[in-house]
Structures are given as C-alpha cells and as structure tokens.
Design a protein around this motif. Structure first.
Motif, PDB file in Angstrom:
ATOM      1  N   ILE A  10      -1.718   9.380  -7.068  1.00  0.00           N
ATOM      2  CA  ILE A  10      -2.088   9.759  -5.641  1.00  0.00           C
ATOM      3  C   ILE A  10      -2.742   8.620  -5.034  1.00  0.00           C
ATOM      4  CG2 ILE A  10      -3.420  11.198  -4.391  1.00  0.00           C
ATOM      5  CD1 ILE A  10      -0.874  12.425  -4.743  1.00  0.00           C
ATOM      6  N   ALA A  11      -3.771   7.902  -6.248  1.00  0.00           N
ATOM      7  CA  ALA A  11      -4.434   6.914  -5.879  1.00  0.00           C
ATOM      8  C   ALA A  11      -3.685   5.591  -5.613  1.00  0.00           C
ATOM      9  CB  ALA A  11      -5.520   6.539  -6.835  1.00  0.00           C
ATOM     10  N   VAL A  12      -2.722   5.654  -6.119  1.00  0.00           N
ATOM     11  CA  VAL A  12      -1.473   4.388  -5.927  1.00  0.00           C
ATOM     12  C   VAL A  12      -1.168   4.729  -4.964  1.00  0.00           C
ATOM     13  CG1 VAL A  12       0.398   3.292  -6.634  1.00  0.00           C
ATOM     14  CG2 VAL A  12      -1.314   3.897  -8.503  1.00  0.00           C
ATOM     15  N   VAL A  13      -0.370   5.808  -4.294  1.00  0.00           N
ATOM     16  CA  VAL A  13       0.045   6.199  -3.154  1.00  0.00           C
ATOM     17  C   VAL A  13      -0.951   6.066  -1.878  1.00  0.00           C
ATOM     18  CG1 VAL A  13       0.842   7.913  -1.590  1.00  0.00           C
ATOM     19  CG2 VAL A  13       1.678   7.614  -3.994  1.00  0.00           C
ATOM     20  N   GLN A  14      -2.100   6.396  -1.880  1.00  0.00           N
ATOM     21  CA  GLN A  14      -3.183   6.129  -0.819  1.00  0.00           C
ATOM     22  C   GLN A  14      -3.305   4.717  -0.770  1.00  0.00           C
ATOM     23  OE1 GLN A  14      -6.090   8.791  -2.746  1.00  0.00           O
ATOM     24  NE2 GLN A  14      -6.318   9.856  -0.783  1.00  0.00           N
ATOM     25  N   SER A  15      -3.413   3.900  -1.708  1.00  0.00           N
ATOM     26  CA  SER A  15      -3.558   2.471  -1.558  1.00  0.00           C
ATOM     27  C   SER A  15      -2.498   1.933  -0.715  1.00  0.00           C
ATOM     28  CB  SER A  15      -3.601   1.595  -2.833  1.00  0.00           C
ATOM     29  OG  SER A  15      -2.544   1.569  -3.598  1.00  0.00           O
ATOM     30  N   LYS A  16      -1.267   2.376  -0.477  1.00  0.00           N
ATOM     31  CA  LYS A  16      -0.191   1.759   0.071  1.00  0.00           C
ATOM     32  C   LYS A  16      -0.372   2.074   1.618  1.00  0.00           C
ATOM     33  CE  LYS A  16       2.045   0.688  -3.778  1.00  0.00           C
ATOM     34  NZ  LYS A  16       1.610  -0.834  -4.105  1.00  0.00           N
ATOM     35  N   ARG A  17      -1.093   3.193   2.043  1.00  0.00           N
ATOM     36  CA  ARG A  17      -1.340   3.437   3.270  1.00  0.00           C
ATOM     37  C   ARG A  17      -1.738   2.214   4.013  1.00  0.00           C
ATOM     38  NH1 ARG A  17      -4.463   5.420   7.328  1.00  0.00           N
ATOM     39  NH2 ARG A  17      -3.602   7.244   8.334  1.00  0.00           N
ATOM     40  N   GLU A  18      -2.586   1.243   3.544  1.00  0.00           N
ATOM     41  CA  GLU A  18      -3.227   0.423   4.406  1.00  0.00           C
ATOM     42  C   GLU A  18      -2.087  -0.573   4.678  1.00  0.00           C
ATOM     43  OE1 GLU A  18      -5.960  -1.643   6.586  1.00  0.00           O
ATOM     44  OE2 GLU A  18      -6.395   0.272   5.286  1.00  0.00           O
ATOM     45  N   TYR A  19      -1.084  -0.907   3.688  1.00  0.00           N
ATOM     46  CA  TYR A  19       0.180  -1.743   4.014  1.00  0.00           C
ATOM     47  C   TYR A  19       0.912  -1.115   5.138  1.00  0.00           C
ATOM     48  CZ  TYR A  19       4.529  -3.867   3.383  1.00  0.00           C
ATOM     49  OH  TYR A  19       5.737  -4.740   3.599  1.00  0.00           O
ATOM     50  N   LEU A  20       1.007   0.177   4.983  1.00  0.00           N
ATOM     51  CA  LEU A  20       2.078   0.734   6.054  1.00  0.00           C
ATOM     52  C   LEU A  20       1.049   0.395   7.612  1.00  0.00           C
ATOM     53  CD1 LEU A  20       3.140   4.014   4.623  1.00  0.00           C
ATOM     54  CD2 LEU A  20       4.622   1.954   5.302  1.00  0.00           C
ATOM     55  N   LEU A  21      -0.056   0.528   7.641  1.00  0.00           N
ATOM     56  CA  LEU A  21      -0.966   0.338   8.741  1.00  0.00           C
ATOM     57  C   LEU A  21      -0.838  -1.012   9.438  1.00  0.00           C
ATOM     58  CD1 LEU A  21      -4.138   2.275   8.355  1.00  0.00           C
ATOM     59  CD2 LEU A  21      -2.389   3.023   9.661  1.00  0.00           C
ATOM     60  N   LEU A  29       8.647  -5.554  14.842  1.00  0.00           N
ATOM     61  CA  LEU A  29       9.180  -4.226  14.052  1.00  0.00           C
ATOM     62  C   LEU A  29      10.289  -3.437  14.762  1.00  0.00           C
ATOM     63  CD1 LEU A  29       8.229  -3.324  11.169  1.00  0.00           C
ATOM     64  CD2 LEU A  29       6.852  -1.643  12.469  1.00  0.00           C
ATOM     65  N   GLY A  30      10.143  -3.499  16.065  1.00  0.00           N
ATOM     66  CA  GLY A  30      11.425  -2.760  16.695  1.00  0.00           C
ATOM     67  C   GLY A  30      11.562  -1.189  16.494  1.00  0.00           C
ATOM     68  N   ILE A  31      12.694  -0.835  16.174  1.00  0.00           N
ATOM     69  CA  ILE A  31      12.817   0.399  16.003  1.00  0.00           C
ATOM     70  C   ILE A  31      12.331   0.878  14.806  1.00  0.00           C
ATOM     71  CG2 ILE A  31      15.219   0.379  14.969  1.00  0.00           C
ATOM     72  CD1 ILE A  31      15.580   2.749  17.107  1.00  0.00           C
ATOM     73  N   LEU A  32      12.225   0.158  13.614  1.00  0.00           N
ATOM     74  CA  LEU A  32      11.559   0.605  12.394  1.00  0.00           C
ATOM     75  C   LEU A  32      10.206   1.117  12.679  1.00  0.00           C
ATOM     76  CD1 LEU A  32      12.769  -2.520  10.124  1.00  0.00           C
ATOM     77  CD2 LEU A  32      13.730  -0.117  10.153  1.00  0.00           C
ATOM     78  N   LYS A  33       9.702   0.875  13.773  1.00  0.00           N
ATOM     79  CA  LYS A  33       8.331   1.387  13.880  1.00  0.00           C
ATOM     80  C   LYS A  33       8.126   2.855  13.769  1.00  0.00           C
ATOM     81  CE  LYS A  33       4.445   0.452  17.036  1.00  0.00           C
ATOM     82  NZ  LYS A  33       3.930  -0.745  17.815  1.00  0.00           N
ATOM     83  N   VAL A  34       9.397   3.550  14.203  1.00  0.00           N
ATOM     84  CA  VAL A  34       9.460   4.741  14.334  1.00  0.00           C
ATOM     85  C   VAL A  34       9.295   5.281  12.646  1.00  0.00           C
ATOM     86  CG1 VAL A  34      11.051   6.995  14.782  1.00  0.00           C
ATOM     87  CG2 VAL A  34      10.749   5.096  16.430  1.00  0.00           C
ATOM     88  N   ASP A  35      10.000   4.564  12.096  1.00  0.00           N
ATOM     89  CA  ASP A  35      10.169   4.823  10.664  1.00  0.00           C
ATOM     90  C   ASP A  35       8.769   4.838   9.926  1.00  0.00           C
ATOM     91  OD1 ASP A  35      12.941   5.597  10.689  1.00  0.00           O
ATOM     92  OD2 ASP A  35      13.605   3.513  10.241  1.00  0.00           O
ATOM     93  N   GLN A  38       6.499   7.706  10.755  1.00  0.00           N
ATOM     94  CA  GLN A  38       7.042   8.813  10.142  1.00  0.00           C
ATOM     95  C   GLN A  38       6.451   8.678   8.766  1.00  0.00           C
ATOM     96  OE1 GLN A  38       8.426  11.449  11.516  1.00  0.00           O
ATOM     97  NE2 GLN A  38       8.221  12.444   9.451  1.00  0.00           N
ATOM     98  N   ALA A  39       6.586   7.410   8.062  1.00  0.00           N
ATOM     99  CA  ALA A  39       6.097   7.449   6.631  1.00  0.00           C
ATOM    100  C   ALA A  39       4.490   7.778   6.626  1.00  0.00           C
ATOM    101  CB  ALA A  39       6.448   5.993   6.321  1.00  0.00           C
ATOM    102  N   LEU A  40       3.893   7.068   7.579  1.00  0.00           N
ATOM    103  CA  LEU A  40       2.562   7.338   7.650  1.00  0.00           C
ATOM    104  C   LEU A  40       2.094   8.828   7.739  1.00  0.00           C
ATOM    105  CD1 LEU A  40       0.997   4.565   9.898  1.00  0.00           C
ATOM    106  CD2 LEU A  40       0.256   4.926   7.647  1.00  0.00           C
ATOM    107  N   GLU A  41       2.715   9.658   8.632  1.00  0.00           N
ATOM    108  CA  GLU A  41       2.653  10.782   9.087  1.00  0.00           C
ATOM    109  C   GLU A  41       2.802  11.746   7.805  1.00  0.00           C
ATOM    110  OE1 GLU A  41       4.587  12.249  12.279  1.00  0.00           O
ATOM    111  OE2 GLU A  41       3.571  10.706  13.716  1.00  0.00           O
ATOM    112  N   GLU A  42       3.624  11.483   7.120  1.00  0.00           N
ATOM    113  CA  GLU A  42       4.296  12.281   5.798  1.00  0.00           C
ATOM    114  C   GLU A  42       3.168  11.721   4.682  1.00  0.00           C
ATOM    115  OE1 GLU A  42       8.438  11.934   4.854  1.00  0.00           O
ATOM    116  OE2 GLU A  42       9.022  12.333   6.843  1.00  0.00           O
TER     117      GLU A  42
END
Length: 60
Positions: A10-21, A29-35, A38-42
């Motif tokens: 979980i800690a590893v996954v949480q560390s990836k959140r900053e990358y997504l932000l 980013l174009g249409i990938l912004k939606v994806d 969505q990844a951030l929300e999930e």
C-alpha cells in the motif's frame, strides 16, 4: 500474505499518487487526462478502503 506485506505494498502504491498528480498537470496529455483522473480517483478509493479495513491503530 501477512499484514506487514500488505502495508508495504500500500505504501508503494501511495508513493505513485504523486507521479499521477504530476502527470495530470502535463499540458499535452490530451484525452489521457481522463484516464489519469480516473486512476487517481480509484487509487484514493483503494487507500480509503484500506484505512477503513485496517484502522490506524493496526497500521503501526
């Protein structure tokens, strides 16, 4: 899988959140912004569910 291993993953996954932000802020980013959004929300939902399932007193 033991609780400590789950917490580590979980800690590893949480560390990836900053990358997504950071990725979300990219102007090209174009249409990938939606994806990415969505990844951030999930991701946030999964982290919240983990915190509800394993209360903070057990996270130590």
């Amino acid at each position: 899988m033991d609780l400590q291993t789950i917490k580590e993953r979980i800690a590893v996954v949480q560390s990836k959140r900053e990358y997504l932000l950071d990725l979300l802020e990219q102007p090209n980013l174009g249409i990938l912004k939606v994806d990415v959004n969505q990844a951030l929300e999930e991701l946030d939902e999964l982290i919240d569910e983990f915190k509800r399932t394993i209360p903070e007193t057990e996270n130590n």
